[in-house]
Motif scaffolding. Structure first.
Motif, mmCIF file in Angstrom:
data_model
loop_
_atom_site.group_PDB
_atom_site.id
_atom_site.type_symbol
_atom_site.label_atom_id
_atom_site.label_comp_id
_atom_site.label_asym_id
_atom_site.label_seq_id
_atom_site.Cartn_x
_atom_site.Cartn_y
_atom_site.Cartn_z
ATOM 1 N N TRP A 59 -5.681 121.178 87.770
ATOM 2 C CA TRP A 59 -6.202 121.821 86.569
ATOM 3 C C TRP A 59 -6.935 120.841 85.650
ATOM 4 O O TRP A 59 -7.569 121.252 84.685
ATOM 5 C CB TRP A 59 -5.079 122.528 85.802
ATOM 6 C CG TRP A 59 -3.997 121.596 85.348
ATOM 7 C CD1 TRP A 59 -3.990 120.838 84.203
ATOM 8 C CD2 TRP A 59 -2.783 121.292 86.028
ATOM 9 N NE1 TRP A 59 -2.843 120.088 84.129
ATOM 10 C CE2 TRP A 59 -2.076 120.349 85.240
ATOM 11 C CE3 TRP A 59 -2.206 121.722 87.218
ATOM 12 C CZ2 TRP A 59 -0.835 119.839 85.601
ATOM 13 C CZ3 TRP A 59 -0.982 121.208 87.579
ATOM 14 C CH2 TRP A 59 -0.302 120.282 86.789
ATOM 15 N N GLU A 60 -6.875 119.543 85.948
ATOM 16 C CA GLU A 60 -7.608 118.571 85.140
ATOM 17 C C GLU A 60 -9.096 118.576 85.456
ATOM 18 O O GLU A 60 -9.884 117.946 84.752
ATOM 19 C CB GLU A 60 -7.011 117.174 85.320
ATOM 20 C CG GLU A 60 -5.612 117.083 84.726
ATOM 21 C CD GLU A 60 -4.966 115.736 84.926
ATOM 22 O OE1 GLU A 60 -5.476 114.908 85.714
ATOM 23 O OE2 GLU A 60 -3.920 115.501 84.280
ATOM 24 N N GLN A 61 -9.481 119.262 86.512
ATOM 25 C CA GLN A 61 -10.880 119.494 86.859
ATOM 26 C C GLN A 61 -11.055 121.011 86.996
ATOM 27 O O GLN A 61 -10.132 121.762 86.733
ATOM 28 C CB GLN A 61 -11.226 118.790 88.167
ATOM 29 C CG GLN A 61 -11.078 117.285 88.115
ATOM 30 C CD GLN A 61 -11.498 116.655 89.412
ATOM 31 O OE1 GLN A 61 -12.522 117.002 89.988
ATOM 32 N NE2 GLN A 61 -10.702 115.719 89.891
ATOM 33 N N THR A 62 -12.230 121.440 87.412
ATOM 34 C CA THR A 62 -12.429 122.868 87.655
ATOM 35 C C THR A 62 -11.403 123.334 88.684
ATOM 36 O O THR A 62 -11.254 122.720 89.748
ATOM 37 C CB THR A 62 -13.875 123.122 88.135
ATOM 38 O OG1 THR A 62 -14.757 122.842 87.036
ATOM 39 C CG2 THR A 62 -14.070 124.551 88.586
ATOM 40 N N CYS A 63 -10.688 124.403 88.350
ATOM 41 C CA CYS A 63 -9.570 124.860 89.180
ATOM 42 C C CYS A 63 -9.395 126.364 89.019
ATOM 43 O O CYS A 63 -9.439 126.885 87.907
ATOM 44 C CB CYS A 63 -8.302 124.137 88.735
ATOM 45 S SG CYS A 63 -6.793 124.608 89.587
ATOM 46 N N PHE A 64 -9.196 127.055 90.129
ATOM 47 C CA PHE A 64 -8.912 128.482 90.127
ATOM 48 C C PHE A 64 -7.412 128.646 90.356
ATOM 49 O O PHE A 64 -6.819 127.882 91.112
ATOM 50 C CB PHE A 64 -9.724 129.187 91.210
ATOM 51 C CG PHE A 64 -11.205 129.040 90.997
ATOM 52 C CD1 PHE A 64 -11.902 129.988 90.247
ATOM 53 C CD2 PHE A 64 -11.903 127.962 91.518
ATOM 54 C CE1 PHE A 64 -13.266 129.855 90.034
ATOM 55 C CE2 PHE A 64 -13.262 127.817 91.310
ATOM 56 C CZ PHE A 64 -13.944 128.770 90.564
ATOM 57 N N GLU A 65 -6.811 129.651 89.706
ATOM 58 C CA GLU A 65 -5.364 129.788 89.765
ATOM 59 C C GLU A 65 -4.949 131.227 90.062
ATOM 60 O O GLU A 65 -5.621 132.168 89.647
ATOM 61 C CB GLU A 65 -4.732 129.326 88.450
ATOM 62 C CG GLU A 65 -5.054 127.871 88.147
ATOM 63 C CD GLU A 65 -4.359 127.342 86.912
ATOM 64 O OE1 GLU A 65 -3.667 128.110 86.220
ATOM 65 O OE2 GLU A 65 -4.503 126.135 86.653
ATOM 66 N N ILE A 66 -3.835 131.349 90.772
ATOM 67 C CA ILE A 66 -3.215 132.637 91.067
ATOM 68 C C ILE A 66 -1.758 132.544 90.642
ATOM 69 O O ILE A 66 -1.062 131.592 91.015
ATOM 70 C CB ILE A 66 -3.284 132.967 92.578
ATOM 71 C CG1 ILE A 66 -4.728 132.980 93.064
ATOM 72 C CG2 ILE A 66 -2.584 134.285 92.869
ATOM 73 C CD1 ILE A 66 -4.860 133.018 94.587
ATOM 74 N N PHE A 67 -1.315 133.514 89.862
ATOM 75 C CA PHE A 67 0.091 133.607 89.472
ATOM 76 C C PHE A 67 0.688 134.826 90.155
ATOM 77 O O PHE A 67 0.087 135.896 90.151
ATOM 78 C CB PHE A 67 0.221 133.730 87.957
ATOM 79 C CG PHE A 67 -0.070 132.434 87.248
ATOM 80 C CD1 PHE A 67 0.963 131.590 86.876
ATOM 81 C CD2 PHE A 67 -1.375 132.056 86.976
ATOM 82 C CE1 PHE A 67 0.697 130.388 86.241
ATOM 83 C CE2 PHE A 67 -1.649 130.857 86.343
ATOM 84 C CZ PHE A 67 -0.616 130.019 85.972
ATOM 85 N N ILE A 68 1.862 134.639 90.746
ATOM 86 C CA ILE A 68 2.552 135.727 91.442
ATOM 87 C C ILE A 68 3.879 135.964 90.743
ATOM 88 O O ILE A 68 4.775 135.118 90.781
ATOM 89 C CB ILE A 68 2.776 135.391 92.933
ATOM 90 C CG1 ILE A 68 1.436 135.080 93.610
ATOM 91 C CG2 ILE A 68 3.515 136.527 93.630
ATOM 92 C CD1 ILE A 68 1.573 134.573 95.030
ATOM 93 N N GLY A 69 3.976 137.112 90.093
ATOM 94 C CA GLY A 69 5.205 137.506 89.425
ATOM 95 C C GLY A 69 5.950 138.537 90.246
ATOM 96 O O GLY A 69 5.373 139.189 91.120
#
Length: 179
Positions: A59-69
């Motif tokens: 996340w300190e650079q360009t980053c895509f994220e997925i959260f699974i709840g």
């Protein structure tokens, strides 16, 4: 396939648009695509790496994220996906806990494919171990998509929704996709 326009936390920043799409593939594969429109080429892209290594602090650079709840549960997973083709999965027992930095790695989610494309990124994740260990069905899960975009215009935070006074991707209220 469901798609969502991700919104910049800074509503004044309209130079980049980002759409995320989610597709469930039976029995345990999750496909996610990110389509980025950046006509001024503001996004700063990290250099490519080989062999899809697990790396922290993406996340300190360009980053895509997925959260699974998981419905009616506190625990969740966070998956970080770098356009460099590095990735990492983290486990949390409840909101941002444990507070370790970097967070605790999660080894119950596997990467099937991660590919930077001319329009953004595509990823396929195998949730077999995660879903079997917790006896989950797709209808038990809800998904949040987000991105940290490092740009020549500063850092910008994109998510399906921003309901906090600060950009907070861990806020489950903003994880809008259900199966």
């Amino acid at each position: 396939m469901a798609s969502y326009e991700l919104n910049a936390f800074d509503r004044r920043f309209q130079a980049i648009s980002l759409v995320g799409a989610i597709e469930q593939q039976s029995p345990f594969i999750l496909n996610v695509g990110y389509w980025l429109r950046d006509p001024n080429q503001y996004v700063l892209w990290p250099d490519l790496v080989a062999a899809h290594p697990r790396q922290d602090y993406l996340w300190e650079q360009t980053c895509f994220e997925i959260f699974i709840g998981v419905r009616d549960e506190d625990f969740y997973r966070e998956i970080n996906l770098s356009p460099s083709q590095a990735w990492q999965a983290y486990q949390f027992e409840e909101y941002r806990y444990p507070e370790d930095m970097p967070p605790q790695p999660a080894y119950d989610i596997d990467l099937v494919q991660l590919k930077r494309t001319h329009y953004g990124m595509n990823v396929s994740l195998d949730l077999t171990d995660f879903m079997n260990q917790h006896k989950l069905k797709w209808s038990d899960l809800f998904i949040g998509l987000s991105a940290v975009l490092k740009t020549s215009q500063g850092e910008h935070y994109y998510a399906m929704q921003h309901s906090s006074s600060q950009a907070d991707f861990h806020n489950k209220r903003d994880w809008l996709h259900v199966f």
